[in-house]
Design a protein around this motif. Sequence first.
Motif, PDB file in Angstrom:
ATOM      1  N   ALA A 167      -0.921  12.263   3.222  1.00 45.97           N
ATOM      2  CA  ALA A 167      -1.723  11.092   3.575  1.00 45.97           C
ATOM      3  C   ALA A 167      -2.533  10.601   2.380  1.00 45.97           C
ATOM      4  CB  ALA A 167      -2.642  11.432   4.745  1.00 45.97           C
ATOM      5  N   LEU A 168      -3.134  11.532   1.631  1.00 45.88           N
ATOM      6  CA  LEU A 168      -3.924  11.125   0.463  1.00 45.88           C
ATOM      7  C   LEU A 168      -3.037  10.483  -0.599  1.00 45.88           C
ATOM      8  CD1 LEU A 168      -6.388  14.137   0.084  1.00 45.88           C
ATOM      9  CD2 LEU A 168      -6.906  11.842   0.924  1.00 45.88           C
ATOM     10  N   ALA A 169      -1.846  11.040  -0.811  1.00 45.82           N
ATOM     11  CA  ALA A 169      -0.947  10.462  -1.805  1.00 45.82           C
ATOM     12  C   ALA A 169      -0.531   9.043  -1.417  1.00 45.82           C
ATOM     13  CB  ALA A 169       0.291  11.357  -1.956  1.00 45.82           C
ATOM     14  N   VAL A 170      -0.172   8.864  -0.149  1.00 46.99           N
ATOM     15  CA  VAL A 170       0.223   7.522   0.310  1.00 46.99           C
ATOM     16  C   VAL A 170      -0.964   6.574   0.250  1.00 46.99           C
ATOM     17  CG1 VAL A 170       1.097   6.210   2.276  1.00 46.99           C
ATOM     18  CG2 VAL A 170       2.061   8.454   1.744  1.00 46.99           C
ATOM     19  N   LEU A 171      -2.146   7.097   0.566  1.00 44.80           N
ATOM     20  CA  LEU A 171      -3.336   6.250   0.526  1.00 44.80           C
ATOM     21  C   LEU A 171      -3.609   5.747  -0.888  1.00 44.80           C
ATOM     22  CD1 LEU A 171      -5.570   5.343   2.573  1.00 44.80           C
ATOM     23  CD2 LEU A 171      -6.964   7.204   1.653  1.00 44.80           C
ATOM     24  N   VAL A 172      -3.492   6.640  -1.875  1.00 40.91           N
ATOM     25  CA  VAL A 172      -3.729   6.243  -3.271  1.00 40.91           C
ATOM     26  C   VAL A 172      -2.666   5.248  -3.734  1.00 40.91           C
ATOM     27  CG1 VAL A 172      -3.794   7.084  -5.644  1.00 40.91           C
ATOM     28  CG2 VAL A 172      -4.961   8.361  -3.839  1.00 40.91           C
ATOM     29  N   LEU A 173      -1.400   5.509  -3.388  1.00 43.68           N
ATOM     30  CA  LEU A 173      -0.320   4.618  -3.814  1.00 43.68           C
ATOM     31  C   LEU A 173      -0.424   3.237  -3.163  1.00 43.68           C
ATOM     32  CD1 LEU A 173       2.714   7.092  -3.750  1.00 43.68           C
ATOM     33  CD2 LEU A 173       1.491   6.220  -5.756  1.00 43.68           C
ATOM     34  N   SER A 174      -1.064   3.179  -1.996  1.00 38.54           N
ATOM     35  CA  SER A 174      -1.140   1.897  -1.283  1.00 38.54           C
ATOM     36  C   SER A 174      -2.360   1.066  -1.677  1.00 38.54           C
ATOM     37  CB  SER A 174      -1.181   2.149   0.227  1.00 38.54           C
ATOM     38  OG  SER A 174      -2.388   2.808   0.605  1.00 38.54           O
ATOM     39  N   ILE A 175      -3.214   1.588  -2.566  1.00 35.99           N
ATOM     40  CA  ILE A 175      -4.438   0.861  -2.942  1.00 35.99           C
ATOM     41  C   ILE A 175      -4.143  -0.540  -3.484  1.00 35.99           C
ATOM     42  CG2 ILE A 175      -6.334   0.847  -4.608  1.00 35.99           C
ATOM     43  CD1 ILE A 175      -6.682   3.819  -4.142  1.00 35.99           C
ATOM     44  N   PRO A 176      -3.124  -0.740  -4.339  1.00 36.51           N
ATOM     45  CA  PRO A 176      -2.858  -2.122  -4.798  1.00 36.51           C
ATOM     46  C   PRO A 176      -2.566  -3.097  -3.659  1.00 36.51           C
ATOM     47  CG  PRO A 176      -1.724  -0.541  -6.187  1.00 36.51           C
ATOM     48  CD  PRO A 176      -2.276   0.228  -5.031  1.00 36.51           C
ATOM     49  N   LEU A 177      -2.006  -2.600  -2.554  1.00 40.65           N
ATOM     50  CA  LEU A 177      -1.697  -3.484  -1.431  1.00 40.65           C
ATOM     51  C   LEU A 177      -2.950  -3.906  -0.666  1.00 40.65           C
ATOM     52  CD1 LEU A 177       1.488  -1.674  -0.033  1.00 40.65           C
ATOM     53  CD2 LEU A 177       1.378  -3.676  -1.538  1.00 40.65           C
ATOM     54  N   TRP A 178      -4.069  -3.204  -0.917  1.00 38.71           N
ATOM     55  CA  TRP A 178      -5.305  -3.563  -0.214  1.00 38.71           C
ATOM     56  C   TRP A 178      -5.840  -4.917  -0.674  1.00 38.71           C
ATOM     57  CZ3 TRP A 178      -8.653   1.535  -0.137  1.00 38.71           C
ATOM     58  CH2 TRP A 178      -7.905   2.545   0.476  1.00 38.71           C
ATOM     59  N   LEU A 179      -5.337  -5.403  -1.818  1.00 34.76           N
ATOM     60  CA  LEU A 179      -5.792  -6.702  -2.295  1.00 34.76           C
ATOM     61  C   LEU A 179      -5.294  -7.836  -1.397  1.00 34.76           C
ATOM     62  CD1 LEU A 179      -5.197  -6.175  -6.126  1.00 34.76           C
ATOM     63  CD2 LEU A 179      -7.338  -5.908  -4.841  1.00 34.76           C
ATOM     64  N   VAL A 180      -4.265  -7.538  -0.613  1.00 38.69           N
ATOM     65  CA  VAL A 180      -3.802  -8.516   0.380  1.00 38.69           C
ATOM     66  C   VAL A 180      -4.693  -8.366   1.608  1.00 38.69           C
ATOM     67  CG1 VAL A 180      -1.844  -9.329   1.731  1.00 38.69           C
ATOM     68  CG2 VAL A 180      -1.473  -8.279  -0.528  1.00 38.69           C
ATOM     69  N   PRO A 181      -5.475  -9.381   1.947  1.00 35.82           N
ATOM     70  CA  PRO A 181      -6.512  -9.220   2.982  1.00 35.82           C
ATOM     71  C   PRO A 181      -6.035  -8.596   4.299  1.00 35.82           C
ATOM     72  CG  PRO A 181      -6.768 -11.321   1.873  1.00 35.82           C
ATOM     73  CD  PRO A 181      -5.498 -10.714   1.332  1.00 35.82           C
ATOM     74  N   PRO A 182      -4.907  -8.995   4.897  1.00 34.15           N
ATOM     75  CA  PRO A 182      -4.553  -8.377   6.185  1.00 34.15           C
ATOM     76  C   PRO A 182      -4.216  -6.896   6.070  1.00 34.15           C
ATOM     77  CG  PRO A 182      -3.376 -10.448   5.847  1.00 34.15           C
ATOM     78  CD  PRO A 182      -3.985 -10.068   4.537  1.00 34.15           C
ATOM     79  N   LEU A 238      -6.842  -3.988   6.384  1.00 36.62           N
ATOM     80  CA  LEU A 238      -7.271  -3.652   7.737  1.00 36.62           C
ATOM     81  C   LEU A 238      -6.209  -2.892   8.511  1.00 36.62           C
ATOM     82  CD1 LEU A 238      -8.910  -7.066   8.726  1.00 36.62           C
ATOM     83  CD2 LEU A 238     -10.036  -5.004   7.857  1.00 36.62           C
ATOM     84  N   VAL A 239      -5.017  -2.749   7.916  1.00 41.78           N
ATOM     85  CA  VAL A 239      -3.903  -2.116   8.626  1.00 41.78           C
ATOM     86  C   VAL A 239      -3.500  -0.793   7.989  1.00 41.78           C
ATOM     87  CG1 VAL A 239      -1.488  -2.383   9.308  1.00 41.78           C
ATOM     88  CG2 VAL A 239      -3.041  -4.338   9.432  1.00 41.78           C
ATOM     89  N   LEU A 240      -3.339  -0.781   6.657  1.00 39.98           N
ATOM     90  CA  LEU A 240      -2.777   0.396   5.998  1.00 39.98           C
ATOM     91  C   LEU A 240      -3.655   1.647   6.102  1.00 39.98           C
ATOM     92  CD1 LEU A 240      -1.120  -1.122   2.796  1.00 39.98           C
ATOM     93  CD2 LEU A 240      -0.028  -0.280   4.871  1.00 39.98           C
TER      94      LEU A 240
END
Length: 305
Positions: free
Chosen positions: A142-157, A160-162
């Motif tokens: 979960a932590l690895a996926v969370l770190v890898l998904s950080i660039p996608l957080w710049l997309v506003p929706p 709130l989902v990832l």
Amino acid sequence: MRLLLDSFWRAAAYCLHPRVIALSILPLVLMAVLALGLGYFFWESTIAWTRAWLSGWPWFGTVMGWLQGWGLGEVQTLIAPLLVVALVTPVVVVLSLLLVASLVTPSVVSLVGERRFPHLDKRRGGSFAGSLFGALWATVVALAVLVLSIPLWLVPPLVLVLPPLIWGWLTYRVMSYDVLAEHASKPERVALMREHRVMLLVLGVLTGYLGAAPALVWAWGALAIVLAPVLVPLAIWLYTLVFAFSALWFTHYALAALQAMRMAEAADVRAVEPPASAPATELLVEQGPAGSPSSTSAYVPLPPP
């Protein structure tokens, strides 16, 4: 969905049980005991060491000189105790919550099993080592996926989902194992987690959102600092209560699904079993040669078994 809603209201009702209320208050009791014990044995020596450590920094003497010039020299005596309290309090809180978390899930599973599923066989397909390994493995993923998904957080929706989806998956993996470890066998646990994967993931995401609710007590801005002695215990109690509710929700859902699966398997077994042969109730008695009085065959009824 019906099972999800049914387990939700049952979990909410069980939060009023005295055992659950006691578990939610337990962190506060542990915090008080730890704080008093640490204060009794280590307070004076820790304060003295902190003051000596602060005095070794040149900027600290400069700041203290400014405060004395402004008539605030008494603040110097409060800095070391405040610093010690600020550093020790998070450690005490985390230790208390971890201890209670290790007690809540087994206690909740035992409570629900005794009251709602007293006749559900315990096949003990899990263990403490399996739970610990599974929790560590799922946390790393979960932590690895969370770190890898950080660039996608710049997309506003997506922001709130990832993160809720990732933490929901982690909660679903850990909680599902823990609540089924006592009652389900390993094949049953694997089958249930595969069959109910979507609903368990939804349950994990919802409880993840609930876990963020206690943080709202700090939304009072600067007033939260003044009310910290009240808000800190309140937030800790809410965290524990939400954790207990999450464990209750998963337990009610998983054990009800396990019971339904076993009942369906038992019905399938009864449907494929051949009917038992009827017991003989008559005996064919052979008589003598033809023409003799005993030349006929007669059926002599036997008494029923």
